[in-house]
Write a protein that holds these residues in place. Structure first.
Motif, PDB file in Angstrom:
ATOM      1  N   GLN A 105     -43.687 -17.347 -26.736  1.00  0.00           N
ATOM      2  CA  GLN A 105     -42.883 -17.096 -27.930  1.00  0.00           C
ATOM      3  C   GLN A 105     -43.644 -16.258 -28.957  1.00  0.00           C
ATOM      4  O   GLN A 105     -43.691 -16.576 -30.133  1.00  0.00           O
ATOM      5  N   LEU A 106     -44.248 -15.167 -28.487  1.00  0.00           N
ATOM      6  CA  LEU A 106     -45.028 -14.296 -29.358  1.00  0.00           C
ATOM      7  C   LEU A 106     -44.302 -13.010 -29.737  1.00  0.00           C
ATOM      8  O   LEU A 106     -44.856 -12.179 -30.451  1.00  0.00           O
ATOM      9  N   THR A 107     -43.059 -12.843 -29.278  1.00  0.00           N
ATOM     10  CA  THR A 107     -42.305 -11.635 -29.592  1.00  0.00           C
ATOM     11  C   THR A 107     -42.203 -11.466 -31.104  1.00  0.00           C
ATOM     12  O   THR A 107     -41.781 -12.383 -31.817  1.00  0.00           O
ATOM     13  N   GLY A 108     -42.643 -10.291 -31.577  1.00  0.00           N
ATOM     14  CA  GLY A 108     -42.597  -9.991 -33.004  1.00  0.00           C
ATOM     15  C   GLY A 108     -43.765 -10.511 -33.805  1.00  0.00           C
ATOM     16  O   GLY A 108     -43.901 -10.195 -34.986  1.00  0.00           O
ATOM     17  N   LYS A 109     -44.634 -11.295 -33.195  1.00  0.00           N
ATOM     18  CA  LYS A 109     -45.829 -11.803 -33.885  1.00  0.00           C
ATOM     19  C   LYS A 109     -46.890 -10.716 -33.889  1.00  0.00           C
ATOM     20  O   LYS A 109     -46.887  -9.806 -33.066  1.00  0.00           O
ATOM     21  N   LYS A 110     -47.833 -10.809 -34.799  1.00  0.00           N
ATOM     22  CA  LYS A 110     -48.926  -9.839 -34.915  1.00  0.00           C
ATOM     23  C   LYS A 110     -50.229 -10.481 -34.442  1.00  0.00           C
ATOM     24  O   LYS A 110     -50.466 -11.662 -34.705  1.00  0.00           O
ATOM     25  N   ALA A 111     -51.052  -9.689 -33.754  1.00  0.00           N
ATOM     26  CA  ALA A 111     -52.334 -10.197 -33.267  1.00  0.00           C
ATOM     27  C   ALA A 111     -53.413  -9.139 -33.483  1.00  0.00           C
ATOM     28  O   ALA A 111     -53.160  -7.946 -33.324  1.00  0.00           O
TER      29      ALA A 111
ATOM     30  N   ALA B 134     -58.475  -8.292 -21.709  1.00  0.00           N
ATOM     31  CA  ALA B 134     -57.540  -9.194 -21.021  1.00  0.00           C
ATOM     32  C   ALA B 134     -56.664  -9.940 -22.024  1.00  0.00           C
ATOM     33  O   ALA B 134     -55.456 -10.095 -21.801  1.00  0.00           O
ATOM     34  N   ILE B 135     -57.245 -10.357 -23.139  1.00  0.00           N
ATOM     35  CA  ILE B 135     -56.480 -11.054 -24.175  1.00  0.00           C
ATOM     36  C   ILE B 135     -55.448 -10.111 -24.795  1.00  0.00           C
ATOM     37  O   ILE B 135     -54.284 -10.461 -24.962  1.00  0.00           O
ATOM     38  N   ALA B 136     -55.882  -8.890 -25.151  1.00  0.00           N
ATOM     39  CA  ALA B 136     -54.973  -7.912 -25.760  1.00  0.00           C
ATOM     40  C   ALA B 136     -53.812  -7.587 -24.816  1.00  0.00           C
ATOM     41  O   ALA B 136     -52.657  -7.504 -25.243  1.00  0.00           O
ATOM     42  N   GLU B 137     -54.113  -7.411 -23.532  1.00  0.00           N
ATOM     43  CA  GLU B 137     -53.071  -7.110 -22.554  1.00  0.00           C
ATOM     44  C   GLU B 137     -52.076  -8.264 -22.441  1.00  0.00           C
ATOM     45  O   GLU B 137     -50.868  -8.044 -22.383  1.00  0.00           O
ATOM     46  N   ARG B 138     -52.573  -9.484 -22.395  1.00  0.00           N
ATOM     47  CA  ARG B 138     -51.684 -10.644 -22.253  1.00  0.00           C
ATOM     48  C   ARG B 138     -50.792 -10.802 -23.479  1.00  0.00           C
ATOM     49  O   ARG B 138     -49.606 -11.089 -23.368  1.00  0.00           O
ATOM     50  N   LEU B 139     -51.375 -10.598 -24.662  1.00  0.00           N
ATOM     51  CA  LEU B 139     -50.585 -10.677 -25.886  1.00  0.00           C
ATOM     52  C   LEU B 139     -49.483  -9.619 -25.892  1.00  0.00           C
ATOM     53  O   LEU B 139     -48.346  -9.893 -26.276  1.00  0.00           O
ATOM     54  N   ALA B 140     -49.812  -8.400 -25.454  1.00  0.00           N
ATOM     55  CA  ALA B 140     -48.819  -7.324 -25.386  1.00  0.00           C
ATOM     56  C   ALA B 140     -47.713  -7.678 -24.394  1.00  0.00           C
ATOM     57  O   ALA B 140     -46.527  -7.459 -24.671  1.00  0.00           O
ATOM     58  N   LEU B 141     -48.092  -8.219 -23.251  1.00  0.00           N
ATOM     59  CA  LEU B 141     -47.092  -8.618 -22.258  1.00  0.00           C
ATOM     60  C   LEU B 141     -46.176  -9.722 -22.773  1.00  0.00           C
ATOM     61  O   LEU B 141     -45.017  -9.814 -22.377  1.00  0.00           O
ATOM     62  N   GLU B 142     -46.689 -10.553 -23.659  1.00  0.00           N
ATOM     63  CA  GLU B 142     -45.907 -11.642 -24.246  1.00  0.00           C
ATOM     64  C   GLU B 142     -45.056 -11.165 -25.416  1.00  0.00           C
ATOM     65  O   GLU B 142     -44.350 -11.952 -26.040  1.00  0.00           O
ATOM     66  N   GLY B 143     -45.166  -9.863 -25.776  1.00  0.00           N
ATOM     67  CA  GLY B 143     -44.323  -9.305 -26.820  1.00  0.00           C
ATOM     68  C   GLY B 143     -44.938  -9.200 -28.192  1.00  0.00           C
ATOM     69  O   GLY B 143     -44.271  -8.803 -29.147  1.00  0.00           O
ATOM     70  N   ALA B 144     -46.200  -9.547 -28.321  1.00  0.00           N
ATOM     71  CA  ALA B 144     -46.863  -9.443 -29.623  1.00  0.00           C
ATOM     72  C   ALA B 144     -47.209  -7.993 -29.946  1.00  0.00           C
ATOM     73  O   ALA B 144     -47.443  -7.191 -29.045  1.00  0.00           O
ATOM     74  N   ASP B 145     -47.214  -7.659 -31.235  1.00  0.00           N
ATOM     75  CA  ASP B 145     -47.728  -6.381 -31.701  1.00  0.00           C
ATOM     76  C   ASP B 145     -49.242  -6.556 -31.826  1.00  0.00           C
ATOM     77  O   ASP B 145     -49.703  -7.483 -32.508  1.00  0.00           O
TER      78      ASP B 145
ATOM     79  N   ALA C  85     -52.576   2.256 -23.174  1.00  0.00           N
ATOM     80  CA  ALA C  85     -52.300   1.312 -22.088  1.00  0.00           C
ATOM     81  C   ALA C  85     -51.466   0.136 -22.576  1.00  0.00           C
ATOM     82  O   ALA C  85     -50.544  -0.309 -21.882  1.00  0.00           O
ATOM     83  N   LEU C  86     -51.773  -0.372 -23.769  1.00  0.00           N
ATOM     84  CA  LEU C  86     -51.010  -1.496 -24.313  1.00  0.00           C
ATOM     85  C   LEU C  86     -49.579  -1.080 -24.622  1.00  0.00           C
ATOM     86  O   LEU C  86     -48.635  -1.829 -24.353  1.00  0.00           O
ATOM     87  N   GLU C  87     -49.404   0.118 -25.169  1.00  0.00           N
ATOM     88  CA  GLU C  87     -48.061   0.603 -25.469  1.00  0.00           C
ATOM     89  C   GLU C  87     -47.245   0.805 -24.195  1.00  0.00           C
ATOM     90  O   GLU C  87     -46.031   0.609 -24.198  1.00  0.00           O
ATOM     91  N   SER C  88     -47.914   1.166 -23.113  1.00  0.00           N
ATOM     92  CA  SER C  88     -47.199   1.367 -21.852  1.00  0.00           C
ATOM     93  C   SER C  88     -46.646   0.052 -21.299  1.00  0.00           C
ATOM     94  O   SER C  88     -45.765   0.055 -20.455  1.00  0.00           O
ATOM     95  N   LYS C  89     -47.151  -1.066 -21.806  1.00  0.00           N
ATOM     96  CA  LYS C  89     -46.657  -2.379 -21.388  1.00  0.00           C
ATOM     97  C   LYS C  89     -45.446  -2.802 -22.220  1.00  0.00           C
ATOM     98  O   LYS C  89     -44.936  -3.898 -22.067  1.00  0.00           O
ATOM     99  N   GLY C  90     -45.025  -1.913 -23.145  1.00  0.00           N
ATOM    100  CA  GLY C  90     -43.806  -2.167 -23.892  1.00  0.00           C
ATOM    101  C   GLY C  90     -43.996  -2.667 -25.308  1.00  0.00           C
ATOM    102  O   GLY C  90     -43.041  -2.814 -26.044  1.00  0.00           O
ATOM    103  N   GLY C  91     -45.228  -2.938 -25.722  1.00  0.00           N
ATOM    104  CA  GLY C  91     -45.443  -3.451 -27.070  1.00  0.00           C
ATOM    105  C   GLY C  91     -45.914  -2.380 -28.028  1.00  0.00           C
ATOM    106  O   GLY C  91     -46.136  -1.236 -27.657  1.00  0.00           O
ATOM    107  N   LYS C  92     -46.030  -2.774 -29.283  1.00  0.00           N
ATOM    108  CA  LYS C  92     -46.614  -1.897 -30.286  1.00  0.00           C
ATOM    109  C   LYS C  92     -48.110  -2.172 -30.331  1.00  0.00           C
ATOM    110  O   LYS C  92     -48.537  -3.324 -30.233  1.00  0.00           O
TER     111      LYS C  92
END
Length: 75
Positions: free
Chosen positions: A4-10, A22-33, A50-57
């Motif tokens: 439930q990290l969609t829209g959250k900031k990290a 690995a942490i940054a990638e997982r957060l991006a995959l979970e929808g976090a900016d 690379a993080l943006e290519s996973k769909g996140g900001k």
């Protein structure tokens, strides 16, 4: 897994390799900016892409503390 990290900031430091990456990638995959920082500007730029290519900001910077201070010459 839905954390439930969609829209959250990290902010992840040291995130261009290893555990930080690995942490940054997982957060991006979970929808976090994700904001990242590391000492290498090129690595930060590549990781942001690379993080943006996973769909996140993603944003990235090299912190000022990563660049050496100039020493003042004594006269």
């Amino acid at each position: 897994m839905d954390l439930q990290l969609t829209g959250k900031k990290a902010l992840v430091t040291g995130s261009t390799r290893g555990i930080g990456l690995a942490i940054a990638e997982r957060l991006a995959l979970e929808g976090a900016d994700v904001a990242i920082c590391a000492r290498s500007g090129d690595a930060v730029e590549d990781t942001v892409k690379a993080l943006e290519s996973k769909g996140g900001k993603a944003w990235g910077r090299v912190p000022a503390a990563a660049t050496p201070l100039r020493t003042r010459s004594r006269h």
